[in-house]
Each structure stands twice: as structure tokens, then as C-alpha cells.
Design a protein around this motif. Structure first.
Motif, mmCIF file in Angstrom:
data_model
loop_
_atom_site.group_PDB
_atom_site.id
_atom_site.type_symbol
_atom_site.label_atom_id
_atom_site.label_comp_id
_atom_site.label_asym_id
_atom_site.label_seq_id
_atom_site.Cartn_x
_atom_site.Cartn_y
_atom_site.Cartn_z
ATOM 1 N N VAL A 199 -45.720 21.990 28.144
ATOM 2 C CA VAL A 199 -46.647 21.592 27.086
ATOM 3 C C VAL A 199 -45.934 20.722 26.054
ATOM 4 O O VAL A 199 -46.454 19.683 25.615
ATOM 5 C CB VAL A 199 -47.273 22.836 26.438
ATOM 6 C CG1 VAL A 199 -48.139 22.449 25.247
ATOM 7 C CG2 VAL A 199 -48.083 23.618 27.457
ATOM 8 N N LEU A 200 -44.742 21.114 25.662
ATOM 9 C CA LEU A 200 -43.971 20.294 24.719
ATOM 10 C C LEU A 200 -43.587 18.957 25.338
ATOM 11 O O LEU A 200 -43.579 17.927 24.649
ATOM 12 C CB LEU A 200 -42.716 21.051 24.279
ATOM 13 C CG LEU A 200 -42.958 22.406 23.600
ATOM 14 C CD1 LEU A 200 -41.627 23.056 23.239
ATOM 15 C CD2 LEU A 200 -43.826 22.244 22.362
ATOM 16 N N ALA A 201 -43.299 18.961 26.635
ATOM 17 C CA ALA A 201 -42.992 17.692 27.308
ATOM 18 C C ALA A 201 -44.214 16.782 27.343
ATOM 19 O O ALA A 201 -44.093 15.558 27.180
ATOM 20 C CB ALA A 201 -42.486 17.965 28.724
ATOM 21 N N ASP A 202 -45.398 17.373 27.535
ATOM 22 C CA ASP A 202 -46.620 16.564 27.511
ATOM 23 C C ASP A 202 -46.873 15.987 26.121
ATOM 24 O O ASP A 202 -47.358 14.852 25.991
ATOM 25 C CB ASP A 202 -47.809 17.412 27.949
ATOM 26 C CG ASP A 202 -47.747 17.779 29.425
ATOM 27 O OD1 ASP A 202 -47.056 17.068 30.174
ATOM 28 O OD2 ASP A 202 -48.381 18.777 29.814
ATOM 29 N N VAL A 203 -46.547 16.737 25.086
ATOM 30 C CA VAL A 203 -46.719 16.226 23.724
ATOM 31 C C VAL A 203 -45.810 15.019 23.492
ATOM 32 O O VAL A 203 -46.235 13.989 22.931
ATOM 33 C CB VAL A 203 -46.434 17.342 22.701
ATOM 34 C CG1 VAL A 203 -46.405 16.783 21.276
ATOM 35 C CG2 VAL A 203 -47.486 18.435 22.804
ATOM 36 N N MET A 204 -44.575 15.107 23.947
ATOM 37 C CA MET A 204 -43.667 13.973 23.782
ATOM 38 C C MET A 204 -44.091 12.788 24.634
ATOM 39 O O MET A 204 -43.927 11.628 24.231
ATOM 40 C CB MET A 204 -42.240 14.405 24.129
ATOM 41 C CG MET A 204 -41.707 15.556 23.296
ATOM 42 S SD MET A 204 -41.906 15.286 21.515
ATOM 43 C CE MET A 204 -40.905 13.818 21.293
ATOM 44 N N GLU A 205 -44.643 13.057 25.815
ATOM 45 C CA GLU A 205 -45.116 11.968 26.669
ATOM 46 C C GLU A 205 -46.311 11.260 26.033
ATOM 47 O O GLU A 205 -46.400 10.026 26.056
ATOM 48 C CB GLU A 205 -45.499 12.522 28.043
ATOM 49 C CG GLU A 205 -45.978 11.478 29.027
ATOM 50 C CD GLU A 205 -44.895 10.506 29.430
ATOM 51 O OE1 GLU A 205 -45.228 9.397 29.890
ATOM 52 O OE2 GLU A 205 -43.700 10.844 29.280
ATOM 53 N N LEU A 206 -47.234 12.025 25.462
ATOM 54 C CA LEU A 206 -48.373 11.414 24.775
ATOM 55 C C LEU A 206 -47.923 10.650 23.534
ATOM 56 O O LEU A 206 -48.532 9.635 23.170
ATOM 57 C CB LEU A 206 -49.379 12.493 24.390
ATOM 58 C CG LEU A 206 -50.092 13.206 25.547
ATOM 59 C CD1 LEU A 206 -50.957 14.340 25.035
ATOM 60 C CD2 LEU A 206 -50.934 12.230 26.355
ATOM 61 N N THR A 207 -46.852 11.103 22.911
ATOM 62 C CA THR A 207 -46.308 10.361 21.775
ATOM 63 C C THR A 207 -45.730 9.032 22.215
ATOM 64 O O THR A 207 -45.897 8.004 21.544
ATOM 65 C CB THR A 207 -45.246 11.208 21.060
ATOM 66 O OG1 THR A 207 -45.808 12.469 20.688
ATOM 67 C CG2 THR A 207 -44.736 10.505 19.812
#
Length: 550
Positions: free
Chosen positions: A494-502
Motif C-alpha cells: 500500500v505504501l509502495a502504491d502511494v509512492m507510485e501514484l506520487t
């Protein structure tokens, strides 16, 4: 002999001469720009030498294999890849995925340690020499010992290790034995290391390995890159069966002109031939579409074929297309080089208006500018988010709610029950007098407000529990309601997805990255229309969750 790629003539001649005559036991190839193409050229050269097209020693054979330092992350995988690759053995599930072994040594494993690997290399060398043809041993007693040692000397083994820097990180104990493999195995073997990192950064300490024969690949020149892109046109044209297509052989001269000014624009930013080929594949269909539309408008396929034989060679069409589509190359470079989208979607959303060649130059420029401005928002939001994973879509919805709703309204979302009457906020009529002062502006007109990460995670858990929990596979370990949802939201993914969306610029981080106090702050930059489209895909009632719905 196969045609050598432009810019690799010196490398091909040098490597062919070394492998065909007296190769050094250890060769290091350094290519900082385009290592995959260098590996492909090396495979083609070794295949030509193996077929006898470039060998200067009659009767000698060269057997080679190439292993990847990324996929061989254990010693067993590396040993198996080398042994099986040299003999051309493919492990099969029906046979128990057994590795190669000669008939006289069935059941022997060559992947236990370095000693068994060396014995496996000798067994491979004997097996390949027997396949190549061995003369019978001499009958005299004086020549018997000499023949016994020299009867296996007509096969040369070449082991190519790609991305050796990854092997250094995962298996550093293999670097020194591989550099001294010829003296350890006592056979005719040459090891080639290929990497984007220099040997000085990989060299083992204390002088444990010998110095290699160093081959440095120079950065490709622009004219060689142009020749490489043009050489791919013939291969691409074979994939199309239609009479009129973007890669028709009659369009090769126009493609040459297109590739030339594409490299003029993009070459200062990247020298990688594959990256430039990727950008060319995205822009070429839109570049040639006005020409194809003009040819098709002449009539049937025969007339279009006849028109195609002369029209692409007109200088007027070339100059007009170059002037019209030259500004779009910068946007293609900005979107495709960091992989913010793929070439197929980018080309579909940047198709030129119809009949662009029939318009005057000023109107044509205005039509293309208007079409690009209309489709840019679709590219950055709608089409870019269409193929996102489901968890990323839920994260965007949770971020939009956290940026739009006030923090005091979160309790209403977390306390939602099964009763439909509680799903909407009740509006009560105020009996007090209206306050005199400035009117309160709705949040959707002010813009998104920053939110802490833990608040967005909490909203994400509420969305998943209400809309997606039924699709998960149940487990006996989770006995409390919402326990599995808490586990899913606290995963590293989930945190990796947040950074990817950033990185995709769908979320914006407002807090400094090096700040340690407090949770990181983000802000959602996705519009309401795009979030409404995502909510429809996920079957989420977005307006019921907004504090001030549109």
C-alpha cells in the motif's frame, strides 16, 4: 555472416578475432548506454562463430551460453543455467525438471558447490567433443598418454555473464572463481562479463582476480542511432498484411526523414536506441496518419497503392509534417521516457485531426494545438488511471475524500451501519438568524487540502471494508470483523502504491521527504470527474461519502 548493427563494427571484428583464434580466459565488456543491444550483438556473433562462419581453425567448435545475473540469484541457479545452456538442455516438468547429465554419470549433480560445477564443466566439454567427432586413440604406447590428454581439445566454451554487478551483490563469492575458471577447470573456456558498471567498481579486493581483457563500448553516435532505427523498418513492415499500413515499404523514405528529426529532438536527452525506438513507435502512426488518409481518399486499394508510390517523396509533405508534429515530440519524450504511460495509449490519444494536410498551415497548427490540449487531460487522468490496479484506485478515492471532506466528517464514514437511513447526512433547518459575514466557499471550489497519510489509510480501510471485503478469500485466522482489512491496509504494498501514484503526479506530497516529525502530508490532484469514473468502476457511491456533494 549476419549484418552487423551500425556502430558495432569495431566491437564485432575485435570479439570475432579473439574468440576465433586465441581468446583470453577473462574478457570484460563495458557498455554504459545500451547494454541489451550489446548483449544481442554478442549473441549473434557467437552464433555465427558456432556455425563455423567466422572460425579460422578447421574442425574446432565454439559452444556458448549467456546467463543473467538478475535471474541467477543463487549458486545452484547459476550452475544449472551454465551447464544446461552449454549443452542446450531444457528442464521439463514431465521429467521432474532434472538437469543435464551424461549417460555414464546419470544421477550426478553438478550444482552442489564449486567443485562439482568444475567437474560438470569437464563433463560438458567431453560430451561436446564426442559430438564434434574424436579420432580414436593411437595404438602406440608412447602416444597413448598424449592422445588421452589431447582428445578433448577441439571444443571451446564461452560463458557470457550479463549484468555482473547484480551477481556481485547477490553472489560475491563467485566473482573470483569465474575470472579464473580456465585454470580451475583446465579446459578451453573463456568467460565474458558484460555490465554497465566499470570493472574498477566490481574488482574483488586484494588482487584476487586477474586483470581482464577490457572492451569499452563507446556511446552511440547520432548517425548510428538513425541507421539502427531505419534498419528496423523492414522487420516491422513484415508484421502487417494490409495494403495500406503505417509500415508500408513505400513509406520507408518518409520514415527515414521522420527518424532523422526525431533524433535531432530526443538525442540530447537519451542515447538508448531502444528508448528512441519506443518513442518512434508511439509517434510514427500519428505522424503518417494524414498521409494514409490522403492516399485512401483517392479511391480503392489500387489507386491508393499508386498514389503511395510518389506522394511520400514530395518535399512539401515532409516539411509540413515535420513542422506540425515536431512540438509533439517533446511531450512524447516527457510522458514515455519516465514510463508515465505506454506507447499504445499515448499514440491513440494524440491522433491528429482528419484532413490536416488539406488545411492551410495556420489552421492546421491551430487544429493540432486544440486537439493536443483537449486530449492531454484525458491522457494524464482518465486513460492513465484506467489500467491502474484495484488497490491504487481505492487509494485515489480515499485520497480524494481526505482532500475534500473535513476531518470532522470522518466519524460519519467510520460509523456507517447497515441501515440505509444512516447512509446520508440529515439536513436540519436552522431557525437562527444568518450570520453576517463572508459566505463560506465550498471545498470543491477552494481546491484539495493536504491530509496526513494515516488519515488516508483509515479512510481506505473503511472503503475496503464496505465495498471490497466480500471479494477476499476468507480465513479462519480472522475472527474479528475488520481484522483482515486492517492487515491489507498495513501492507508494504500500500505504501509502495502511494509512492507510485506520487511519481505519476496523481498525488502530491506537501511535506518534505527528509522530515521525521509527524506523518507525511499528501494532496490529491485528481479531479472530481475522474474520481467519479473510478467510483463507477469500483461500484462505490461517491456522492454518499462526500460531505458537500456536487
Amino acid at each position: 555472416m549476419a549484418q552487423v548493427l551500425p556502430g558495432y563494427e569495431l566491437f564485432s571484428d575485435e570479439l570475432t578475432t579473439l574468440i576465433s583464434t586465441f581468446p583470453p580466459p577473462f574478457i570484460y565488456v563495458h557498455d554504459q548506454e545500451s547494454l541489451p543491444i550489446t548483449c544481442r550483438v554478442t549473441d549473434a556473433l557467437l552464433n555465427n562463430i558456432s556455425l563455423g562462419e567466422s572460425s579460422v581453425q578447421p574442425g574446432a567448435k565454439v559452444k556458448h551460453t549467456r546467463v543473467d545475473g538478475i535471474s541467477c540469484f543463487t549458486t545452484r541457479l547459476f550452475y544449472e543455467a551454465v551447464i544446461n545452456g552449454l549443452v542446450g538442455h531444457q528442464a521439463d516438468w514431465e521429467e521432474g525438471c532434472s538437469n543435464w547429465a551424461p549417460e555414464e554419470d546419470l544421477g550426478v549433480r553438478w550444482n552442489e558447490n564449486l567443485d562439482t560445477f568444475l567437474h560438470g564443466l569437464r563433463a560438458v566439454h567431453r560430451h561436446l567433443c564426442k559430438q564434434n567427432g574424436i579420432s580414436s586413440t593411437s595404438n602406440t604406447a608412447s602416444d597413448k598418454g598424449k592422445d588421452k590428454q589431447s582428445q578433448y581439445d577441439n571444443v571451446r566454451l564461452v560463458i557470457v555473464v550479463e549484468r555482473i554487478e547484480r551477481l556481485r551483490d547477490n553472489l560475491p563469492e563467485l566473482i573470483v572463481p569465474l575470472t579464473r575458471l580456465a585454470e580451475l577447470a583446465r579446459i578451453d573456456v573463456s568467460v565474458i562479463f558484460m555490465s554497465q558498471v566499470g570493472w574498477q567498481d566490481i574488482r574483488p579486493p586484494f588482487g584476487a582476480s586477474p586483470d581482464p581483457y577490457y572492451i569499452d563500448i563507446n556511446p552511440p553516435a547520432k548517425e548510428n542511432v538513425v541507421k539502427y532505427l531505419i534498419s528496423n523498418f523492414a522487420e516491422l513492415s513484415k508484421r502487417f498484411d494490409e495494403t495500406v499500413n503505417p509500415y508500408h515499404p513505400a513509406l520507408q523514405s518518409l520514415y527515414t526523414h521522420f527518424v532523422t528529426f526525431l533524433c535531432d529532438v530526443c538525442f540530447p536527452f537519451t542515447h538508448d536506441q531502444q528508448e528512441l525506438q519506443y518513442i518512434a513507435a508511439a509517434r510514427w502512426p500519428g505522424f503518417v496518419k494524414p498521409v494514409l488518409d490522403r492516399y485512401t481518399s483517392h479511391g480503392e486499394d489500387g489507386e491508393a497503392q499508386e498514389a503511395m508510390s510518389w506522394a511520400p517523396h514530395t518535399e512539401e509533405i515532409r516539411m509540413r509534417l515535420a513542422k506540425l508534429f515536431n512540438p509533439s515530440l517533446n511531450s512524447a519524450l516527457e510522458a514515455l521516457l519516465p514510463r508515465q504511460t505506454n506507447a499504445t495509449e499515448w499514440s491513440q490519444t494524440h491522433e491528429p485531426p482528419p484532413n490536416i494536410l488539406n488545411l492551410p498551415p495556420l489552421q492546421a497548427n491551430q487544429a493540432i494545438s486544440k486537439s493536443t490540449a483537449d486530449k492531454r487531460s484525458t491522457l494524464e487522468s482518465g486513460s492513465g488511471m484506467k489500467n491502474l490496479p484495484k488497490m491504487c484506485k481505492y487509494i485515489l478515492l480515499a485520497s480524494f475524500l481526505a482532500s475534500t471532506n473535513p476531518a470532522k466528517s470522518d466519524l460519519r464514514m467510520f460509523g456507517r451501519g447497515l441501515d440505509e437511513k444512516k447512509r446520508k447526512r440529515k439536513f436540519t433547518q436552522r431557525t437562527t438568524k444568518a450570520n453576517v459575514g463572508p459566505a463560506k466557499i465550498p471545498q470543491r471550489l477552494i481546491g484539495p487540502s493536504p491530509f496526513p497519510l494515516d488519515r488516508m489509510i483509515a479512510i481506505l480501510g473503511a472503503l475496503l471494508e464496505e465495498n471490497d471485503a466480500d471479494t477476499w478469500i476468507g480465513s479462519r485466522e480472522f475472527l474479528i470483523a475488520g481484522e483482515q482489512t486492517d492487515l491489507e491496509t498495513m501492507r508494504v504494498g500500500v505504501l509502495a502504491d502511494v509512492m507510485e501514484l506520487t511519481s505519476m503526479r496523481l498525488l502530491h506530497r506537501t511535506s518534505p521527504a527528509d522530515r521525521l516529525d509527524g506523518p507525511p502530508m499528501f494532496k490529491c490532484v485528481v479531479s472530481y470527474e475522474d474520481c467519479l469514473a473510478l467510483a463507477k468502476q469500483l461500484d462505490v457511491a461517491l456522492n454518499d461519502l462526500l460531505w458537500d456533494p456536487v
